[in-house]
Design a protein around this motif. Sequence first.
Motif, mmCIF file in Angstrom:
data_model
loop_
_atom_site.group_PDB
_atom_site.id
_atom_site.type_symbol
_atom_site.label_atom_id
_atom_site.label_comp_id
_atom_site.label_asym_id
_atom_site.label_seq_id
_atom_site.Cartn_x
_atom_site.Cartn_y
_atom_site.Cartn_z
ATOM 1 N N LYS A 10 0.841 -1.183 0.000
ATOM 2 C CA LYS A 10 0.000 0.000 0.000
ATOM 3 C C LYS A 10 0.888 1.249 0.000
ATOM 4 N N PRO A 11 0.709 2.128 -0.994
ATOM 5 C CA PRO A 11 1.505 3.353 -1.012
ATOM 6 C C PRO A 11 1.218 4.205 0.219
ATOM 7 N N LEU A 12 2.201 4.955 0.657
ATOM 8 C CA LEU A 12 2.041 5.786 1.846
ATOM 9 C C LEU A 12 0.970 6.856 1.665
ATOM 10 N N ASN A 13 0.862 7.420 0.454
ATOM 11 C CA ASN A 13 -0.107 8.489 0.233
ATOM 12 C C ASN A 13 -1.348 8.017 -0.513
ATOM 13 N N SER A 14 -1.488 6.711 -0.703
ATOM 14 C CA SER A 14 -2.655 6.111 -1.362
ATOM 15 C C SER A 14 -2.920 6.682 -2.745
ATOM 16 N N SER A 15 -1.886 6.993 -3.486
ATOM 17 C CA SER A 15 -2.058 7.487 -4.848
ATOM 18 C C SER A 15 -1.007 6.857 -5.754
ATOM 19 N N MET A 16 -1.130 7.107 -7.030
ATOM 20 C CA MET A 16 -0.199 6.521 -7.989
ATOM 21 C C MET A 16 1.102 7.309 -8.083
ATOM 22 N N ALA A 17 1.073 8.582 -7.762
ATOM 23 C CA ALA A 17 2.267 9.416 -7.836
ATOM 24 C C ALA A 17 2.801 9.666 -6.432
ATOM 25 N N ALA A 18 4.115 9.582 -6.294
ATOM 26 C CA ALA A 18 4.730 9.692 -4.974
ATOM 27 C C ALA A 18 4.904 11.134 -4.510
ATOM 28 N N ASN A 19 5.020 12.064 -5.459
ATOM 29 C CA ASN A 19 5.243 13.456 -5.075
ATOM 30 C C ASN A 19 4.801 14.388 -6.202
ATOM 31 N N GLU A 20 4.876 15.692 -5.959
ATOM 32 C CA GLU A 20 4.403 16.671 -6.941
ATOM 33 C C GLU A 20 5.216 16.628 -8.230
ATOM 34 N N LYS A 21 6.506 16.394 -8.112
ATOM 35 C CA LYS A 21 7.352 16.318 -9.303
ATOM 36 C C LYS A 21 6.888 15.187 -10.219
ATOM 37 N N GLU A 22 6.549 14.065 -9.624
ATOM 38 C CA GLU A 22 6.067 12.928 -10.403
ATOM 39 C C GLU A 22 4.705 13.232 -11.038
ATOM 40 N N ILE A 23 3.854 13.956 -10.335
ATOM 41 C CA ILE A 23 2.548 14.345 -10.878
ATOM 42 C C ILE A 23 2.728 15.228 -12.104
ATOM 43 N N VAL A 24 3.637 16.198 -12.016
ATOM 44 C CA VAL A 24 3.906 17.092 -13.142
ATOM 45 C C VAL A 24 4.426 16.293 -14.329
ATOM 46 N N ASN A 25 5.340 15.361 -14.065
ATOM 47 C CA ASN A 25 5.896 14.534 -15.132
ATOM 48 C C ASN A 25 4.810 13.684 -15.793
ATOM 49 N N LEU A 26 3.944 13.072 -14.997
ATOM 50 C CA LEU A 26 2.855 12.264 -15.551
ATOM 51 C C LEU A 26 1.901 13.117 -16.384
ATOM 52 N N GLY A 27 1.651 14.344 -15.945
ATOM 53 C CA GLY A 27 0.799 15.259 -16.709
ATOM 54 C C GLY A 27 1.389 15.576 -18.067
ATOM 55 N N LYS A 28 2.700 15.787 -18.111
ATOM 56 C CA LYS A 28 3.370 16.066 -19.388
ATOM 57 C C LYS A 28 3.285 14.858 -20.315
#
Length: 55
Positions: A10-28
């Motif tokens: 189970k991820p610590l933050n219950s999401s697919m992205a670990a941090n904001e940098k990863e979220i930005v990268n996935l968005g791109k």
Amino acid sequence: MKKENEKYDKPLNSSMAANEKEIVNLGKQMENLRTNEELEKDGEEPDPQQDEKKN
């Protein structure tokens, strides 16, 4: 006794992205995804499950 892979169950933050940098990268990455029409134009076959309309 703990399972060897328990920390990955189970991820610590219950999401697919670990941090904001990863979220930005996935968005791109999502911005650059080709549409089904673009895939067909290039002679590739789009994923049928993503292309099916729900009735």
